[in-house]
Design a protein around this motif. Structure first.
Motif: not given
Length: 930
Positions: A359-361, A366-367, A403-406
């Motif tokens: 998944g993204d980091a 910044k993603i 929740a902020g990263r899902r």
């Protein structure tokens, strides 16, 4: 209120259906990246309605783990059975569990020591030693609950050495749970079984947070709880029983799966344990960058299990705390992932795949694309990008809990190690091969590896397509494949010698081949090599119309074929059924029955038990003629235990093992094929001990097979054996085969008048089957190849020979029999030679009927391989060859079975008396249906 983590892991009594995935079976598909990605894209990767909690996948909480369907589909799609699947970020062992379930082998690595415990326990087999240890452990703790002191400090003082030195332990663990957890650890420390220790430690690990003040599985903050007296022990015992129940419910074949787990840093793996070019597939989900802290949320579990979470935290890839502490960014995460991919590339075989779920980091708000990170790393280490699959993540099945990263999507990146030819050496067995085996070895290699050069058969290096090496595992007279500093055994080597690399012994009794002696039986290595030369593949149908003790059937089963056989001899059919059918029986059920039967034999007393209820009426006189009285009663007693305690194939298995010692405890001369009594009669025999020793030996063989069958490159198909006459007009219906469906017939027919099969086994037929001489006689006279014939039958056949009429055979065969008849009828010879012309006529007529049936069953273009030899007789005072091989070939060619070739085979004979005329030279006659 029930603990949230505990409810999440609770099991139900509902029967769970395990998911089945479409497996890639074609090497041409597997070696083509375009076909691979096309195959993968046909899947629905959301798994929205799938059950993700089957087997032990949810036996213990583990943050951010992937659902089992992900590695399951990837393993089925990107590897073959028996191959090695590796996960460098093993986590809770999901990849290894699915690899084992799908008939592969699994290896997992993780820097988290808890991961090794979880993986090892999830794939453990609970044996009787472990069970007894667990029962005792549970009983002790149940007693401890009743004796707990009112003052919890007493437990803390008593078990101080078993309470870890956790900073601020008073903040994180109530005084009640501290002492009880220390008590539990002390009792685990007293266990003897390593498996029991693992199971108890996993159960303890699963209990710890529920009796601590840690807020939740994924929140490292303190929230004070009231933990009442005995709650920690009670929760632990409840959890332990759930874990045991989950592990005990595994399918039997799964419990013998092959898997290994290591605590190690995947960026730098030991070359001793992780050799170059040794892995067939990598499936993994690396920690997402700056997303999680495994060491932190498992901190207290690690402390209580005796591990150091601080050391783990210092090397954890993607750790959020490391990022904050060391001020690292995406570059550091990429470098560490690059090091792991470099190791993956080293381990993978050329042309093989790595599937990475990523998944993204997020760094500094910044993603960063996880796919781009993996693709950049792949480019640096020299791996090819095959494709990327984006999969939607169901809101209840997402990896990241914050929740902020899902995310709503994650990606599967398919990489490949570039395809390159390998420098290969194929090694012979350590034992000496016969001359014909050397010839067949060379031909096998040419057949299975058609693009290889002749140098491979001479133990020299040659350049080979690595995908061909998968086929090389099927070779019979090659025992290991060495390439690019890696060496692995063939399936035949593993079957014969397991993991003993230095064995110089040729073993024709591997698995269940040695379950029962059988005169004139097929040599199993020969059967397998002839299967290889035929070129048929996995799932093909093989038939043996004279299956005897089941050599062809067992080899078919062991090598991924649908095997069917029949035989008129009831004992032969029972041996063949037992030796193949027992391999599909639940090992736990068989072991339970084995223990019951052997425990009963301990109860046998030496006094005579005048009981014959297991024997058929009309057999008593013959029994007492050929067995000492005491032996008769012992045989009856063993039969009663077998029949009272078992049914079906397990009963067949035990009765066949008993049958194998029958000759040795009788008045029959054991080494004599003829009906000859011992020169010195016996008064008794240690029947019980002999039966137990034989049973113990064979059970050890089965246990060895169960432990290595994860190496098998094939699916195991059910084998079917019928007691039937292969001359029947309705043969196909009798044995459940339809015309033109058989891919290979492989058989070694009874040689004309050579061996008295029924007479040789008459004592087993008498005692086990209840067949006295009156019942056996008609069978003995009618079985194909028999040397027994009644006067009326002989007269009818003699008339045909004299008149040369109504004989449906080639003129050459008729002429030979007629000339033999003329010489013998006018000579002063014994009844055996007088009978010989009629017996030969009957034999070749019977063989033509059988071969007609074989022709019907074979599909067009399929082969029949008939292993046959010429015998001899004396006619007119001169030794004369009976050209059986030539006559069988003539019969085949008169049908639609045209000769492909004749392979010479020289054999040795067993040390039996009166066997000087035994056939030592054979031919494997290959014919093809036109």
């Amino acid at each position: 209120m029930a603990d949230k983590g505990f409810d999440f892991l609770s099991t139900t009594n509902e029967e769970i259906t395990l998911p089945i995935y479409k497996e890639i079976k074609s090497l041409s598909e597997l070696s083509d990246p375009k076909k691979v990605i096309s195959f993968l894209n046909k899947n629905d990767w959301s798994f929205t309605n799938d059950n993700t909690r089957y087997l032990a996948h949810d036996i213990h909480p583990y943050p951010a783990k992937f659902i089992p369907q992900l590695p399951g589909v990837l393993i089925a799609s990107l590897s073959l059975r028996g191959e090695l699947v590796f996960d460098p970020f093993g986590g809770s062992g999901t990849t290894a569990l699915e690899a084992v379930r799908l008939g592969r082998r699994g290896v997992c690595v993780d820097a988290n020591p808890l991961s090794e415990l979880l993986g090892r326990t999830k794939t453990t087999k609970i044996d009787s030693f472990c069970t007894e240890d667990l029962k005792s452990h549970i009983s002790v703790l149940q007693s401890e609950i009743l004796a707990l002191p009112d003052d919890p400090t007493v437990l803390i003082n008593n078990y101080f050495d078993f309470i870890p030195d956790i900073p601020n332990i008073e903040k994180w663990f109530p005084i009640t749970s501290r002492g009880e957890l220390g008590l539990i650890r002390s009792r685990i420390n007293n266990l003897s079984s390593l498996k029991a220790i693992d199971i108890c430690n996993l159960s303890l690990s699963r209990t710890i947070l529920s009796v601590s003040n840690q807020d939740s599985e994924t929140r490292y903050s303190s929230k004070e709880r009231n933990i009442f007296r005995s709650e920690a022990i009670s929760k632990y015992l409840k959890t332990l029983k759930i874990v045991i129940s989950s592990l005990a419910s595994y399918p039997s074949d799964f419990q013998y799966g092959i898997s290994n787990f290591f605590t190690a840093d995947s960026r730098s793996l030991s070359t001793e344990n992780f050799k170059n070019n040794s892995v067939d597939l990598v499936v993994t989900s690396p920690p997402y960058g700056n997303a999680y802290d495994y060491h932190l949320y498992n901190r207290f579990r690690l402390f209580w299990l005796g591990y150091d979470p601080v050391s783990f935290g210092k090397i954890e890839i993607g750790s959020h705390l490391r990022h904050q502490r060391e001020k690292t960014g995406i570059e550091s995460y990429s470098d560490e992932l690059n090091q792991t991919l470099s190791e993956v590339n080293r381990l993978l075989k050329p042309g093989r795949y790595s599937a990475i779920i990523i998944g993204d980091a997020m760094y500094n708000s910044k993603i960063f694309s996880g796919v781009k990170v993996v693709e950049n790393c792949a480019d640096k280490v020299g791996m090819e990008i095959v494709g990327v699959i984006d999969r939607p993540i169901h809101k209840t099945k997402r990896s990241i809990s914050n929740a902020g990263r899902r995310a709503e999507f994650e990606s599967i990146v398919i990489l490949r190690k570039p395809l390159s030819v390998c420098s290969v050496v194929l090694h012979k067995p350590n034992y000496k091969l016969w001359e014909y085996e050397e010839v067949i070895r060379k031909r096998e290699i040419t057949k299975l590896l058609p693009k290889s050069s002749d140098s491979l058969t001479r133990t020299k290096k040659d350049k080979v397509d690595p995908f061909s090496l998968t086929l090389a595992k099927r070779l019979t007279f090659t025992h290991s494949i060495e390439y690019d500093d890696h060496k692995e055994d063939t399936w035949q080597k593993i079957l014969e010698n397991s993991s003993n690399d230095h064995s110089n012994r040729k073993d024709p009794k591997y698995v269940t081949h040695g379950i029962h002696s059988y005169k004139g039986k097929f040599y199993p290595q020969l059967a397998k090599s002839l299967i290889n030369l035929s070129g048929i593949g996995e799932g093909a149908k093989i038939f043996d119309p004279f299956c005897g003790s089941g050599t062809t059937i067992l080899e078919g089963y062991l090598n991924g074929l649908i095997a069917v056989g029949c035989d008129m001899n009831p004992l032969a059919a029972k041996i063949a059924r037992a030796k193949t059918g027992i391999l599909s029986v639940d090992p736990l059920q068989l072991n339970d029955t084995y223990e019951l039967v052997t425990s009963k034999t301990d109860l046998y007393v030496s006094k005579q038990l005048h009981d014959l209820e297991q024997f058929t009426d009309g057999t008593e006189e013959e029994l007492f003629k050929w067995f000492p009285e005491k032996v008769v009663y012992k045989i009856n007693w063993i039969l009663r235990q077998i029949r009272d305690l078992s049914t079906g194939v397990i009963q067949d298995y035990f009765e066949i093992i008993l049958s194998d010692i029958i000759r040795s405890v009788s008045q029959q001369e054991p080494r004599d094929l003829r009906i000859r009594r011992r020169k010195e009669p016996i008064n008794d025999a240690p029947v019980i001990d002999m039966f137990r020793k034989k049973l113990e030996w064979q059970m050890a063989r089965l246990e060895s097979f169960w432990k290595i069958r994860g190496h098998c490159p094939f699916h195991f198909y059910q084998a079917d054996v019928y007691e039937a006459d292969s001359r029947l007009d309705t043969l196909g219906k009798k044995i459940n085969l339809t015309n033109s469906t058989v891919d290979l017939i492989l058989t070694s027919p009874p040689y004309a008048t050579a061996l008295p099969y029924i007479d040789t086994d008459r004592l087993s037929l008498l005692s086990i089957f209840g067949m006295n001489s009156k019942v056996r006689k008609p069978l003995e006279e009618t079985i194909t190849g028999s040397r027994e014939i009644c006067k009326s039958s002989r007269n009818l056949l003699d008339q045909k020979i004299e008149n040369l009429s109504e004989i449906d055979l080639d003129d050459e065969i008729i002429e030979y029999i007629s000339n033999l008849y003329k010489v013998n009828i006018s000579s002063d010879v014994g009844f055996r030679r007088k009978n010989l012309p009629s017996l030969l006529l009957r034999f070749f007529i019977d063989m033509k009927i059988v071969l007609k049936n074989c022709e019907k069953l074979l599909r067009p273009g399929a082969e029949a391989v008939i292993v046959i030899g010429d015998s001899t007789t004396v006619s007119g005072g001169q030794k004369k060859i009976i050209p059986t091989t030539n006559f069988i070939e003539i019969i085949c060619n008169s049908l639609k079975l045209k000769t492909v070739e004749k392979i010479p085979i020289s054999v040795t004979t067993e040390n039996y008396q009166h066997i000087k005329n035994a056939i030592k030279s054979n031919i494997a006659l290959r014919v093809m249906k036109s």
